[in-house]
Design a protein around this motif. Structure first.
Motif, PDB file in Angstrom:
ATOM      1  N   GLY A   1      37.879  44.670  44.345  1.00  0.00           N
ATOM      2  CA  GLY A   1      38.870  45.821  44.105  1.00  0.00           C
ATOM      3  C   GLY A   1      40.268  45.469  45.063  1.00  0.00           C
ATOM      4  O   GLY A   1      39.998  45.626  45.904  1.00  0.00           O
ATOM      5  N   LYS A   2      41.205  45.670  44.050  1.00  0.00           N
ATOM      6  CA  LYS A   2      42.868  45.503  44.612  1.00  0.00           C
ATOM      7  C   LYS A   2      43.356  46.565  44.650  1.00  0.00           C
ATOM      8  O   LYS A   2      43.447  47.776  45.838  1.00  0.00           O
ATOM      9  CB  LYS A   2      43.487  45.168  43.433  1.00  0.00           C
ATOM     10  CG  LYS A   2      43.149  43.368  43.501  1.00  0.00           C
ATOM     11  CD  LYS A   2      44.750  42.882  42.705  1.00  0.00           C
ATOM     12  CE  LYS A   2      44.575  41.256  42.350  1.00  0.00           C
ATOM     13  NZ  LYS A   2      45.022  40.530  41.237  1.00  0.00           N
ATOM     14  N   VAL A   3      43.013  48.147  43.861  1.00  0.00           N
ATOM     15  CA  VAL A   3      43.302  49.799  44.230  1.00  0.00           C
ATOM     16  C   VAL A   3      42.448  50.199  44.950  1.00  0.00           C
ATOM     17  O   VAL A   3      42.511  50.920  46.101  1.00  0.00           O
ATOM     18  CB  VAL A   3      43.285  50.158  42.776  1.00  0.00           C
ATOM     19  CG1 VAL A   3      43.657  51.536  42.587  1.00  0.00           C
ATOM     20  CG2 VAL A   3      44.464  49.559  41.701  1.00  0.00           C
ATOM     21  N   GLU A   4      40.905  49.982  44.467  1.00  0.00           N
ATOM     22  CA  GLU A   4      40.243  50.975  45.412  1.00  0.00           C
ATOM     23  C   GLU A   4      39.206  49.916  45.360  1.00  0.00           C
ATOM     24  O   GLU A   4      38.981  48.955  44.625  1.00  0.00           O
ATOM     25  CB  GLU A   4      39.587  52.213  44.293  1.00  0.00           C
ATOM     26  CG  GLU A   4      40.596  53.589  45.148  1.00  0.00           C
ATOM     27  CD  GLU A   4      40.082  54.606  44.627  1.00  0.00           C
ATOM     28  OE1 GLU A   4      38.651  54.706  44.753  1.00  0.00           O
ATOM     29  OE2 GLU A   4      40.335  55.092  43.525  1.00  0.00           O
ATOM     30  N   ILE A   5      38.257  49.509  46.297  1.00  0.00           N
ATOM     31  CA  ILE A   5      36.621  49.047  46.222  1.00  0.00           C
ATOM     32  C   ILE A   5      36.049  49.030  45.531  1.00  0.00           C
ATOM     33  O   ILE A   5      35.633  50.369  44.389  1.00  0.00           O
ATOM     34  CB  ILE A   5      36.281  48.471  47.614  1.00  0.00           C
ATOM     35  CG1 ILE A   5      37.248  48.730  48.842  1.00  0.00           C
ATOM     36  CG2 ILE A   5      34.400  48.018  47.476  1.00  0.00           C
ATOM     37  CD1 ILE A   5      36.308  49.021  50.481  1.00  0.00           C
TER      38      ILE A   5
END
Length: 332
Positions: free
Chosen positions: A132-136
């Motif tokens: 996950g890049k924005v959130e896990i």
């Protein structure tokens, strides 16, 4: 619905992606299917690679096919409901034929390899590889016995974002997990990060690795990551988004890249480089968190069998403090 608490798995001989997709269709069809430099040679290399392979380049999401041997069972993708204790099809013969429910099959250890392990300072390693890049989006942990190298247990949860819109989340999941054919599983099972940590603390507590009243640090165990990003950056950022204090058990970790550099005297930019140099075939799908965690665990097993000693490589002084890196020669 009765929930089974279980330890997951997958395995050894890998399938081409189109065939894998056909295996995964029961997950996607409906919720009614819810399972509801220098090369260091090693005499124990065969215990982990089971074959001498030429280096391969694997693109994101691709499944590599490892050479078959007479001792191997046909590879089956892991049931991702099972890894989260939510499989309700354990009595379905067709489901059991298609999907693996035993993660240990991917992490075998021979007696000859275990005999090579040097005395470790810790009893258990918790291999963590977030997605996950924005959130896990995915929180997978593989627990390995530090001395025997054997698989002990696993913890796996899909994580539902808290600040992303529903539309953006749906689009993100389709792009991230749709290529594996497991986006339906994510939607069926994902829970907020705060709940994931509550369940994780129960899991490590049940293994006597953690007690909140004892300061919150891990007991004779440490996280192992492939890089510093997971615990230096992503978990603290997610804790801020989820409005929770960074737990004390995330304060230190072992960056396998640094251990690899200092033990083999060569740099590895990531898991795939390590596996290529060690001539180890990948198991499962690259960038599916639970599969990447298994492959990092396999690299860890191989390094232990080669004689490496795992040490803490990074430590945070406080929840808001800077990270101190303990190895002078490290991957930056």
């Amino acid at each position: 619905m009765a929930m089974a608490r279980v330890s997951p798995s997958s395995s050894a001989r890998l399938l081409p992606y189109p065939l894998l997709q056909s295996f995964l269709r029961p997950f996607s069809s409906s919720v009614s299917h819810l399972c509801s430099s220098r090369r260091r040679s090693s005499p124990v290399a065969a215990a982990f690679s089971q074959a001498s392979l030429s280096p391969h380049t694997v693109s994101e999401g691709q499944v590599m096919e490892a050479p078959s041997t007479s001792s191997r069972r046909p590879w089956k993708h892991t049931c991702l409901y099972y890894t989260q204790g939510k499989c309700t099809m354990m009595n379905d013969a067709m489901h059991l034929e298609k999907f693996s429910h035993n993660l240990m099959e991917d992490l075998p250890v021979s007696a000859s390899a275990a005999d090579k392990v040097k005395l470790q300072k810790l009893d258990y390693f918790l291999i963590l590889d977030l997605e996950g890049k924005v959130e896990i989006l995915e929180f997978p942990v593989i627990m390995i016995d530090a001395q025997s190298m054997e698989f002990v247990d696993s913890f796996h949860r899909f994580v539902r974002p808290t600040i992303m819109s529903e539309q953006r989340t749906t689009e993100y999941i389709a792009g991230k997990y749709g290529k594996f054919g497991v986006d339906r599983v994510w939607h069926d099972t994902a829970i907020p990060f705060k709940e994931v940590l509550q369940q994780f603390e129960e899991w490590i507590g049940n293994h006597n690795l953690w007690k909140k009243e004892h300061g919150g640090s891990l007991n004779s165990a440490a996280f192992v990551t492939c890089g510093n990003w997971d615990l230096k950056t992503k978990v603290p950022d997610q804790c801020k988004v989820s409005k929770i204090k960074l737990p004390a058990y995330f304060m230190e970790w072992i960056n396998l890249k640094d251990i690899y550099l200092n033990f083999y005297s060569r740099r590895a930019t990531g898991m795939m480089t390590m596996m290529r140099e060690l001539q180890m075939p990948i198991v499962g799908s690259h960038h599916l968190g639970i599969d990447d965690s298994k492959n990092i665990a396999r690299v860890l097993q191989r390094m232990l069998a080669d004689g490496a000693v795992m040490q803490i490589t990074a430590k945070r002084q406080s929840a808001t403090g800077d990270v101190k890196f303990l190895f002078e020669d490290r991957i930056r």
